[in-house]
Design a protein around this motif. Structure first.
Motif, PDB file in Angstrom:
ATOM      1  N   TRP A 236      31.531  85.967  16.957  1.00  0.00           N
ATOM      2  CA  TRP A 236      31.530  85.962  15.485  1.00  0.00           C
ATOM      3  C   TRP A 236      30.130  85.567  15.036  1.00  0.00           C
ATOM      4  O   TRP A 236      29.875  84.426  14.659  1.00  0.00           O
ATOM      5  N   SER A 237      29.230  86.515  15.073  1.00  0.00           N
ATOM      6  CA  SER A 237      27.814  86.216  14.878  1.00  0.00           C
ATOM      7  C   SER A 237      27.493  85.667  13.488  1.00  0.00           C
ATOM      8  O   SER A 237      26.459  85.023  13.307  1.00  0.00           O
ATOM      9  N   ALA A 280      27.271  87.337  29.483  1.00  0.00           N
ATOM     10  CA  ALA A 280      28.050  88.380  28.825  1.00  0.00           C
ATOM     11  C   ALA A 280      27.338  88.827  27.546  1.00  0.00           C
ATOM     12  O   ALA A 280      26.513  88.099  26.992  1.00  0.00           O
ATOM     13  N   GLY A 281      27.685  90.024  27.077  1.00  0.00           N
ATOM     14  CA  GLY A 281      27.101  90.532  25.835  1.00  0.00           C
ATOM     15  C   GLY A 281      26.723  91.989  25.953  1.00  0.00           C
ATOM     16  O   GLY A 281      26.208  92.418  26.986  1.00  0.00           O
ATOM     17  N   ALA A 286      23.455  89.579  21.602  1.00  0.00           N
ATOM     18  CA  ALA A 286      24.722  88.977  22.014  1.00  0.00           C
ATOM     19  C   ALA A 286      24.518  88.079  23.231  1.00  0.00           C
ATOM     20  O   ALA A 286      25.121  87.001  23.331  1.00  0.00           O
ATOM     21  N   ARG A 287      23.671  88.504  24.151  1.00  0.00           N
ATOM     22  CA  ARG A 287      23.415  87.684  25.349  1.00  0.00           C
ATOM     23  C   ARG A 287      22.686  86.392  24.981  1.00  0.00           C
ATOM     24  O   ARG A 287      22.922  85.342  25.605  1.00  0.00           O
ATOM     25  N   VAL A 293      25.727  79.355  23.541  1.00  0.00           N
ATOM     26  CA  VAL A 293      27.060  78.756  23.714  1.00  0.00           C
ATOM     27  C   VAL A 293      27.198  78.140  25.097  1.00  0.00           C
ATOM     28  O   VAL A 293      27.787  77.060  25.253  1.00  0.00           O
ATOM     29  N   THR A 294      26.646  78.789  26.109  1.00  0.00           N
ATOM     30  CA  THR A 294      26.713  78.267  27.475  1.00  0.00           C
ATOM     31  C   THR A 294      26.004  76.927  27.581  1.00  0.00           C
ATOM     32  O   THR A 294      26.504  75.989  28.215  1.00  0.00           O
TER      33      THR A 294
END
Length: 319
Positions: A236-237, A280-281, A286-287, A293-294
């Motif tokens: 949810w960017s 992921a992405g 997205a990556r 987040v990571t």
């Protein structure tokens, strides 16, 4: 009111904004959530920071640079330092299983996990419950799978997890699935994994979507909303970048920026130095969000497991 992304604006109640902290909460949960506190903005200089106090004997080692630390935290090597020992033992015993600490989860799984982790149980029990319900023989990875399993299996799953508040947790698992299937699914998402209808109906306004979700899901409170947004923001960017108050505390212990935009900028600055094969992405943007987040998740994990010093020491070692 839902947590605000980046630097939070003044809330609807007129309270002064918290820096990337979202809502105020009380007490401590399995995910270590604490009441929001105002904190000084971290320096964005990519230089070694003062090492935190250490309780062990001997001299303190120099803090690794922020580049070294981020590079290590985005590598597979750091996973063992950011999860309970029993999770590592479970992986060794059962092989390739889904875990909250290292696997990519769909929005429904993130929602279910957020509710579980916001309950007043230990971090260890919360992660054990998540491992139990998302793997064989239960595989509660979609709202449809949960609903089709039925109440008896919901209860059996939490019993197998050997967690606390079993009846309450089993009831919430079933209720969440029912709400998602009734309100937030589309013909393109009949299994109820993506929650995209929730975001679309909110005009891509994450705060509005989270308010709707909180009003619809029994058991999803302020702490659960923060945990959910922390994890879901890479998908949810419009809610990115966001750092909740608990994660700010963990980042501070590591010497990383506690401000969302500063941390985002630091990751972008050193992007070419990171191993991105496992991120992921669908595209680079997205990556980068997934990397952000990571880092947040591993900072919290290392802190809750009391392994911040171990992460710092490993990050500072020469490759």
């Amino acid at each position: 009111m839902a947590p605000k992304k980046a630097v939070a604006k003044a809330g609807r109640d007129g309270a002064k904004p918290q820096q990337s902290a979202g809502r105020k909460t009380g007490g401590t949960t399995s995910n270590g959530e604490k009441p929001a506190n105002k904190r000084k903005k971290a320096s964005n200089a990519d230089v070694p920071q003062k090492a935190p106090r250490r309780s062990g004997r001997g001299e303190s080692k120099t803090q690794p640079s922020q580049e070294q630390l981020l590079r290590y935290m985005l590598s597979k090597n750091t996973e063992e330092l950011c999860r309970p020992d029993e999770e590592s033992e479970d992986i060794q015993s059962r092989g390739d299983i889904k875990t909250y600490s290292s696997d990519v989860m769909n929005p429904f799984e993130e929602l279910l996990s957020a509710v579980i982790l916001s309950r007043p149980i230990s971090h260890r029990l919360g992660l054990r419950t998540i491992r139990t319900i998302f793997n064989d023989p239960y595989n509660f990875t979609s709202a449809k799978a949960v609903q089709q399993a039925g109440q008896e299996k919901h209860h059996q799953a939490v019993w197998d997890a050997r967690t606390q508040h079993k009846a309450k947790t089993a009831e919430e698992i079933g209720q969440i699935a029912n709400v998602i299937l009734e309100k937030f699914t589309t013909s393109a998402d009949k299994d109820g994994t993506q929650l995209q209808k929730l975001l679309d109906d909110s005009g891509n306004d994450v705060d509005k979507a989270l308010d709707t979700l909180k009003a619809s899901i029994k058991g999803l409170g302020e702490t659960g909303i923060k945990i959910f947004l922390r994890r879901i923001q890479w998908l949810w960017s419009s809610g990115y970048p966001y750092i909740d108050d608990r994660t700010m505390h963990s980042l501070g212990k590591l010497g990383l920026p506690e401000d969302a935009e500063e941390l985002e900028g630091l990751i972008a600055k050193h992007w070419s130095k990171f191993d991105k094969k496992r991120l992921a992405g669908d595209d680079e943007a997205a990556r980068k969000r997934r990397a952000f987040v990571t880092v947040l998740e591993r900072a919290v994990g290392a802190d809750l497991e009391g392994k911040v010093d171990n992460v710092l020491a490993a990050a500072g070692e020469k490759p």
